[in-house]
Motif scaffolding. Structure first.
Motif, PDB file in Angstrom:
ATOM      1  N   THR A  99      -3.504  -4.908   4.561  1.00 28.11           N
ATOM      2  CA  THR A  99      -2.202  -4.694   3.924  1.00 28.11           C
ATOM      3  C   THR A  99      -1.179  -5.704   4.430  1.00 28.11           C
ATOM      4  OG1 THR A  99      -2.667  -2.328   3.655  1.00 28.11           O
ATOM      5  CG2 THR A  99      -0.365  -3.011   3.534  1.00 28.11           C
ATOM      6  N   ARG A 100      -1.194  -5.979   5.741  1.00 25.50           N
ATOM      7  CA  ARG A 100      -0.279  -6.991   6.282  1.00 25.50           C
ATOM      8  C   ARG A 100      -0.584  -8.362   5.692  1.00 25.50           C
ATOM      9  NH1 ARG A 100      -1.281  -4.190  11.169  1.00 25.50           N
ATOM     10  NH2 ARG A 100      -2.824  -5.780  11.750  1.00 25.50           N
ATOM     11  N   LEU A 101      -1.876  -8.663   5.543  1.00 25.58           N
ATOM     12  CA  LEU A 101      -2.255  -9.947   4.964  1.00 25.58           C
ATOM     13  C   LEU A 101      -1.775 -10.059   3.521  1.00 25.58           C
ATOM     14  CD1 LEU A 101      -3.788 -12.617   5.204  1.00 25.58           C
ATOM     15  CD2 LEU A 101      -5.876 -11.397   4.568  1.00 25.58           C
ATOM     16  N   ALA A 102      -1.916  -8.995   2.764  1.00 28.61           N
ATOM     17  CA  ALA A 102      -1.460  -9.007   1.371  1.00 28.61           C
ATOM     18  C   ALA A 102       0.044  -9.217   1.292  1.00 28.61           C
ATOM     19  CB  ALA A 102      -1.849  -7.696   0.692  1.00 28.61           C
ATOM     20  N   ASN A 103       0.790  -8.564   2.168  1.00 25.88           N
ATOM     21  CA  ASN A 103       2.252  -8.739   2.168  1.00 25.88           C
ATOM     22  C   ASN A 103       2.641 -10.157   2.567  1.00 25.88           C
ATOM     23  OD1 ASN A 103       2.882  -6.116   1.333  1.00 25.88           O
ATOM     24  ND2 ASN A 103       2.739  -5.333   3.428  1.00 25.88           N
ATOM     25  N   ASP A 104       1.903 -10.747   3.510  1.00 24.37           N
ATOM     26  CA  ASP A 104       2.181 -12.129   3.897  1.00 24.37           C
ATOM     27  C   ASP A 104       1.913 -13.079   2.735  1.00 24.37           C
ATOM     28  OD1 ASP A 104       2.874 -11.289   6.413  1.00 24.37           O
ATOM     29  OD2 ASP A 104       0.905 -11.731   7.303  1.00 24.37           O
ATOM     30  N   LEU A 105       0.849 -12.838   1.992  1.00 25.78           N
ATOM     31  CA  LEU A 105       0.546 -13.680   0.830  1.00 25.78           C
ATOM     32  C   LEU A 105       1.623 -13.535  -0.247  1.00 25.78           C
ATOM     33  CD1 LEU A 105      -3.300 -13.063   0.630  1.00 25.78           C
ATOM     34  CD2 LEU A 105      -2.184 -15.255   1.107  1.00 25.78           C
ATOM     35  N   LEU A 106       2.100 -12.321  -0.430  1.00 27.55           N
ATOM     36  CA  LEU A 106       3.182 -12.107  -1.397  1.00 27.55           C
ATOM     37  C   LEU A 106       4.426 -12.888  -1.009  1.00 27.55           C
ATOM     38  CD1 LEU A 106       3.006  -8.301  -2.286  1.00 27.55           C
ATOM     39  CD2 LEU A 106       2.946 -10.206  -3.895  1.00 27.55           C
ATOM     40  N   SER A 107       4.771 -12.864   0.266  1.00 29.42           N
ATOM     41  CA  SER A 107       5.959 -13.587   0.726  1.00 29.42           C
ATOM     42  C   SER A 107       5.764 -15.094   0.584  1.00 29.42           C
ATOM     43  CB  SER A 107       6.252 -13.223   2.192  1.00 29.42           C
ATOM     44  OG  SER A 107       6.511 -11.843   2.330  1.00 29.42           O
ATOM     45  N   THR A 108       4.568 -15.582   0.907  1.00 27.92           N
ATOM     46  CA  THR A 108       4.303 -17.016   0.844  1.00 27.92           C
ATOM     47  C   THR A 108       4.348 -17.541  -0.587  1.00 27.92           C
ATOM     48  OG1 THR A 108       2.926 -16.891   2.829  1.00 27.92           O
ATOM     49  CG2 THR A 108       2.616 -18.802   1.405  1.00 27.92           C
ATOM     50  N   VAL A 113       4.860 -15.745  -7.780  1.00 24.75           N
ATOM     51  CA  VAL A 113       4.696 -14.335  -8.150  1.00 24.75           C
ATOM     52  C   VAL A 113       5.788 -13.922  -9.129  1.00 24.75           C
ATOM     53  CG1 VAL A 113       4.761 -11.978  -7.267  1.00 24.75           C
ATOM     54  CG2 VAL A 113       3.470 -13.720  -6.036  1.00 24.75           C
ATOM     55  N   LYS A 114       7.018 -14.353  -8.870  1.00 26.13           N
ATOM     56  CA  LYS A 114       8.142 -14.001  -9.753  1.00 26.13           C
ATOM     57  C   LYS A 114       7.968 -14.604 -11.140  1.00 26.13           C
ATOM     58  CE  LYS A 114      11.575 -13.403  -6.083  1.00 26.13           C
ATOM     59  NZ  LYS A 114      12.846 -13.891  -5.497  1.00 26.13           N
ATOM     60  N   VAL A 120      -1.130 -10.694  -6.678  1.00 26.17           N
ATOM     61  CA  VAL A 120      -1.793 -10.304  -5.433  1.00 26.17           C
ATOM     62  C   VAL A 120      -2.166  -8.834  -5.550  1.00 26.17           C
ATOM     63  CG1 VAL A 120      -1.591 -10.074  -2.926  1.00 26.17           C
ATOM     64  CG2 VAL A 120      -0.505 -12.008  -4.099  1.00 26.17           C
ATOM     65  N   THR A 121      -3.440  -8.528  -5.370  1.00 24.30           N
ATOM     66  CA  THR A 121      -3.909  -7.147  -5.452  1.00 24.30           C
ATOM     67  C   THR A 121      -4.751  -6.815  -4.224  1.00 24.30           C
ATOM     68  OG1 THR A 121      -5.856  -7.802  -6.728  1.00 24.30           O
ATOM     69  CG2 THR A 121      -3.922  -7.089  -7.981  1.00 24.30           C
ATOM     70  N   GLN A 122      -4.726  -5.544  -3.876  1.00 21.97           N
ATOM     71  CA  GLN A 122      -5.576  -5.049  -2.787  1.00 21.97           C
ATOM     72  C   GLN A 122      -6.472  -3.977  -3.356  1.00 21.97           C
ATOM     73  OE1 GLN A 122      -3.438  -3.817   0.711  1.00 21.97           O
ATOM     74  NE2 GLN A 122      -5.229  -2.933   1.695  1.00 21.97           N
ATOM     75  N   THR A 254       7.561  -8.221  -6.285  1.00 19.03           N
ATOM     76  CA  THR A 254       8.689  -8.677  -5.476  1.00 19.03           C
ATOM     77  C   THR A 254       8.291  -8.671  -4.019  1.00 19.03           C
ATOM     78  OG1 THR A 254      10.229  -7.732  -7.076  1.00 19.03           O
ATOM     79  CG2 THR A 254      11.089  -8.265  -4.886  1.00 19.03           C
ATOM     80  N   PRO A 255       8.370  -9.798  -3.322  1.00 15.09           N
ATOM     81  CA  PRO A 255       7.985  -9.824  -1.910  1.00 15.09           C
ATOM     82  C   PRO A 255       8.852  -8.902  -1.086  1.00 15.09           C
ATOM     83  CG  PRO A 255       8.262 -12.028  -2.801  1.00 15.09           C
ATOM     84  CD  PRO A 255       8.808 -11.089  -3.815  1.00 15.09           C
ATOM     85  N   PRO A 256       8.317  -8.315   0.002  1.00 14.27           N
ATOM     86  CA  PRO A 256       9.134  -7.443   0.850  1.00 14.27           C
ATOM     87  C   PRO A 256      10.250  -8.226   1.545  1.00 14.27           C
ATOM     88  CG  PRO A 256       7.022  -7.939   1.880  1.00 14.27           C
ATOM     89  CD  PRO A 256       6.966  -8.479   0.480  1.00 14.27           C
ATOM     90  N   LYS A 257      11.372  -7.576   1.735  1.00 15.50           N
ATOM     91  CA  LYS A 257      12.489  -8.208   2.409  1.00 15.50           C
ATOM     92  C   LYS A 257      12.200  -8.323   3.909  1.00 15.50           C
ATOM     93  CE  LYS A 257      15.908  -6.464  -0.867  1.00 15.50           C
ATOM     94  NZ  LYS A 257      17.157  -5.680  -1.039  1.00 15.50           N
TER      95      LYS A 257
END
Length: 258
Positions: A99-108, A113-114, A120-122, A254-257
């Motif tokens: 889950t942390r890896l997925a969130n990091d990919l979303l942010s990167t 993504v927008k 990105v899916t898990q 939307t990437p996490p803040k």
């Protein structure tokens, strides 16, 4: 004289003090038979058992309708299996890591993504990054564009020190292609996936963790009847493989803040 001697012999016979054992044995036998009957009735018919129990209670002066005393054996508390507990803890840590890896990919990959060009899916396989081919390649080509180089190298930074295996899958639409370089969509999808793997290796990702798969047009995610659907089907999917038994969960776009 003979009669007197006989009477004296009879009077001198010792008294038997253990005759009470006969009565006691009869009582124990009757008591055993009573409990056997009670047990048999309780197994055959609960209603008949209650009637018989009430009748016995009245005979011994017990109040009719009184609640019977039921003795229940305590339920055995299962002891935790150390191996099962250890396995569950390992799966929990693995799920949190993915889950942390997925969130990091979303942010990167937040800008792409927008724009809807990256998803990105898990899921049960792991974390998947689906990149539209228009971001990576020119039409009918398998050479990575300058725009894709920066995004893929950012993904490679996250994968470099991660221990999981990575599978890169190439996909195309159903429009036939035939040229000296790519006789069919099979070759195009495989070479495109290989180009992404080559960039990962050059960025420090261990080659032994990487696998290339070319699907051609066999795994569409949208109908090929429209231009939009065909554009969606032309993609490369980078999957960080995991054995977690999760259901498919698409992460927010939307990437996490921070």
């Amino acid at each position: 004289m003979q009669m007197r001697r006989a009477r004296r012999k009879f009077d001198d016979e010792p008294e038997n003090h253990e005759r009470w054992l006969i009565s006691y044995a009869d009582f124990i036998t009757l008591l055993f038979a009573f409990f056997v009957v009670m047990y048999a009735l309780s197994l055959v018919n609960e209603g008949r058992y209650r009637v018989f129990s009430d009748a016995i209670g009245e005979a011994f002066g017990l109040r009719r309708g009184a609640a019977p005393i039921v003795l229940e054996a305590p339920q055995a508390i299962p002891l935790p299996n150390p191996l099962v507990k250890k396995r569950a803890e390992a799966l929990h840590r693995e799920r949190e890591h993915m889950t942390r890896l997925a969130n990091d990919l979303l942010s990167t990959l937040a800008p792409l993504v927008k724009e809807g060009k990256v998803r990105v899916t898990q899921n049960s396989r792991g974390v998947s990054v689906e990149i539209n081919a228009s971001v990576l390649f020119d039409p009918g080509d398998a050479k990575l564009t300058a725009e894709s180089d920066q995004a893929l190298r950012a993904v490679a930074v996250l994968l470099k020190d991660d221990p999981h295996a990575v599978q890169v899958e190439g996909h195309t639409d159903n429009q036939p292609i035939r040229n000296p370089t790519f006789p069919s969509n099979w070759e195009l999808s495989a070479v495109r996936a290989s180009a992404v793997v080559r960039l990962f290796i050059d960025s420090g990702v261990a080659a032994g963790r990487l696998t290339v798969v070319g699907h051609g047009a066999n795994v569409p995610v949208a109908p090929n009847a429209t231009a939009e659907g065909r554009a969606r089907n032309r993609r490369v999917a980078v999957t960080i493989l995991s054995a977690l038994p999760d259901t498919v969960t698409e992460l927010p776009t939307t990437p996490p803040k921070p």
